[in-house]
Design an enzyme around this catalytic site. Structure first.
Site: not given
Length: 319
Positions: A285, A161, A255
């Site tokens: 996610h 991320s 996501d």
């Protein structure tokens, strides 16, 4: 494919109990909530040969803390390849501790040392603090390779991320500085662009864990002036992706950042980068650190670890 049964069950539980989302919390509450999520649903911490919390000292007297892991089967003085890892959390939450179980699993399966970096977080330290910390930690590791039994010629960067964003930005900055080439990059559902109109941003904007409002909450704290034009914020705006090392990109099907990751892979390949894409069906996610809940998390970590082991292997030069 729809959400996996496990992903749907987790989301049902989260939304049924009315758990507050990140944008509904203070920064301190959000950090506590994130750490609690990792503790409850993260994988069991594996035994490793050693861990060491290392202060990365700057010339001004300040220091970052990073945690160094060595794999269970490594001899104490064995010189190992190194993966420097940057944790996720929207540049605002997360820590070395939140990603401890993930790093332990990776270190044992890659056979390399892992240096997990506790970079400075927003909003106390907005952009570019985390970017500067990531570059500093990487250059520090290269300088101290002999002291900690790293092989500086076998260095990779990774992150999930926001941490994937930092790994990618650092790789581009090292390239532009003419630094020795990295062996590989591992980017797990990376944030490659802050502002995006690709379909997944809207398709998974609500009810899929990383909501539209939570994304905005992170972005506003990382970038209080709202300026998204700097390529170090959105590396897809870099003038070139050429000469990046072999890159593994993991995306999750459900996501909001998925299409941005795919666009990055396509552009990187068009500019000559050996980029490999691993898309995980039915996942949301953040799933990779939740190995106690998602069997797919451990499967993906094992897969990318095998690939990293190959990229970081010692090259035998024919006599």
């Amino acid at each position: 494919m729809p959400l996996s049964d496990q992903a749907q069950a987790l989301l049902d539980m989260v939304y049924r109990v009315g758990a507050p989302r990140f944008h509904e919390l203070s920064v301190a509450q959000a950090r506590h909530s994130f750490e609690k999520l990792q503790f409850v649903f993260g994988g069991e911490p594996e035994a490793v040969a050693s861990t060491l919390d290392v202060p990365l000292s700057r010339t001004d007297g300040s220091a970052l803390i990073a945690r160094l892991y060595r794999p269970l089967d490594a001899a104490p003085t064995e010189v190992l390849p190194l993966l420097i890892y940057f944790h996720g959390g929207g540049w605002c939450v997360g820590s070395v501790q939140s990603h401890d179980a993930l790093c332990r699993r990776m270190v044992n399966r890659t056979g390399c040392a892992v240096l997990s970096v506790d970079y400075r977080l927003a909003p106390e330290h907005p952009f570019p603090a985390a970017v500067e910390d990531a570059l500093f930690a990487t250059e520090w590791a290269l300088t101290h390779a002999q002291e900690f039994a790293f092989d500086p010629a076998r260095l990779g960067l990774g992150g999930d991320s926001a941490g994937g964003n930092l790994a990618l930005v650092t790789a581009l900055r090292l390239r532009d500085r003419g630094a020795p080439a990295l062996r590989c990059l591992c980017l797990i559902y990376p944030c490659t662009e802050i502002e995006s109109s690709r379909p997944s941003r809207e398709a998974y904007a609500s009810g899929y864990f990383l909501d539209r409002e939570s994304l905005s909450w992170f972005f506003e704290r990382y970038l209080p002036d709202g300026d998204t034009s700097d390529w170090r914020v959105s590396p897809m705006r870099a003038h070139s992706l050429a000469d990046l090392p072999p890159t593994i990109v993991v995306t999750a099907e459900c996501d909001p950042l998925r299409d941005d990751g795919i666009a990055f892979v396509e552009r990187a390949r068009s500019e000559g980068v050996p980029a490999e894409h691993v898309d995980v069906a039915g996942m949301v996610h953040g799933f990779v650190t939740l190995g106690k809940w998602f069997p797919e998390a451990n499967e993906v970590v094992d897969l990318i670890s095998r690939k990293l082991r190959g990229h970081l292997a010692k090259v035998t030069v024919p006599e």
